[in-house]
Design an enzyme around this catalytic site. Structure first.
Site: not given
Length: 418
Positions: A115, A117, A122, A296, A298, A303
């Site tokens: 899952h 991404k 380089d 979608h 997350k 603070d």
């Protein structure tokens, strides 16, 4: 318990919101590559965005860059032979996590997914977040387009991210090897102090040595909070200790706003989250539902200087089953940027759930809520009863069929544990 990797200082971090910001940035970085591109994603589709990614990768390969792409065998199962062949012909190495043929029309090991991404270019630029490579993350996709975030990273943190990705595909680790020292479990006394340069902590979760690392850094952030917390999560059903840390933060006087999906792309998502509404409202958590389109995201801010962006939801799949990656950040400027985005969403596109709304539920709702709560609570334990094969990553040298056909004519298989 194994602890997350060490913090790195002196990073330059850029918040990228939605596909409109993310795709131009990541495609430009890939096209400019001269040495190496390593990419991991859950979903890669044969649509406008997916084809733009393919063209960027082909351009990088034409410049002589080494290109490795890892996709999930379920999330990217619709990629066809005609889409893949130009990549393999150009020398791009395509790796597939969970390359197993369907059985009875269903994908085996559906509950154990890659899952993450991540993109590394380089050995100097990285992208970490929750955005897949498909049109669904663009506004032109329509009412079902998704709200999401990613982070572009330059600086020492890239070493650790690159080392992790290269190890996952068995690539050579000779260049710029990262020591990946362990983080001391004790939270530093200056945990929340703003820094002159951005600090970053790359954290992953697997089903071997790092089962709880992402949850651990979330808990550290919650336990350090004193004033204000915003958590925006698309699939929210955390562990008991996470809920306990939320309650303790509120008891210390912190304002805690939880932003969940009000217009989900999957109906069961909202139902699962609502099973906790009574409990959360009673502890003093503010519940907001983002209603403009499916969320979608997350992400979280705590603070003035703590934030996280990544692929991990706060639900049993992400916290107990899937392979995930988050970037944790201590930087006041980045925190302000993410907080400003979330505050804008709260003002313009969210509604606060009031206590009286939940109280008016039919008594039968409480029965369903109780059943759903305990089913989801114990789901990870039940899922572990199903066997998971260890030979999970296949490298395709020449495609003979679509990814979803379950072809077994592959170049070689790397032994990998998820």
């Amino acid at each position: 318990m194994n602890h997350p990797h060490d913090w790195s200082e002196g990073n330059t971090l850029t918040l990228l919101e939605n596909g409109e910001m993310f795709f131009p940035a990541v495609f430009a970085d890939i096209r400019a590559a001269r040495e190496e591109v390593i990419l991991e994603t859950f979903i890669w589709l044969d649509d406008a965005i997916g084809r733009a990614l393919r063209e960027a990768l082909l351009e990088a390969a034409s410049h002589g860059a080494s290109v490795d792409v890892t996709v999930d065998g379920h999330g990217s199962a619709t990629l066809g032979k005609d889409f893949i062949k130009p990549l393999t012909d150009a020398g791009v190495r395509l790796h597939v996590f969970g390359p197993m043929p369907p059985k009875l029309g269903m994908q085996p090991n559906l509950l154990h997914r890659l899952h993450r991404k991540i993109v590394v270019v380089d050995q100097r630029i990285a992208h970490v977040g929750g955005i897949n490579f498909s049109d669904a993350h663009m506004y032109y996709y329509g009412a079902e387009s998704k709200q999401d975030y990613s982070v572009r990273v330059e600086g020492p943190a890239v070493d650790g991210i690159r080392a992790f990705c290269a190890e996952a595909i068995g690539a050579s680790m000779n260049k710029r090897r990262s020591s990946l020292r362990r983080l001391m479990w004790r939270v530093p006394t200056d945990w929340m102090r703003p820094r002159a340069s951005a600090q970053a902590l790359f954290v992953t979760r697997d089903n071997d040595r790092h089962r709880h690392d992402i949850e651990a850094v979330y808990l550290m952030g919650l336990r350090s909070a004193r004033r204000d917390i915003i958590i925006m999560n698309s699939y929210f059903f955390p562990s008991q200790r996470f809920l306990r840390a939320m309650r303790q933060a509120v008891q210390r006087g912190a304002r805690l706003r939880l932003v969940l999906q009000g217009n989900p792309d999957k109906g069961y998502v909202k139902f699962a989250g609502q099973t906790l509404y009574d409990y959360l409202l009673d502890m003093g958590v503010e519940i907001w539902e983002y209603t403009e389109r499916p969320s979608h995201a997350k992400v979280a801010v705590v603070d003035d200087a703590w934030a996280t962006v990544g692929s991990s939801n706060l639900d049993p799949f992400s916290l107990s089953l899937n392979l995930e990656a988050n970037l944790v950040i201590r930087d006041s400027a980045f925190n302000r940027a993410l907080r400003a985005s979330l505050e804008h969403l709260l003002r313009r596109h969210a509604r606060r759930v009031e206590r009286v709304e939940v109280a008016r539920r039919h008594p039968l709702w409480r029965v369903w809520r109780w059943l759903a709560f305990h089913l989801l609570r114990y789901f990870p334990r039940l899922a572990r009863l199903f066997p998971v094969k260890t030979s999970r990553v296949a490298t395709i040298e020449q495609p003979h069929s679509d990814l979803g056909s379950g072809e077994r004519r592959i170049g070689h298989v790397e032994e990998s544990r998820d």
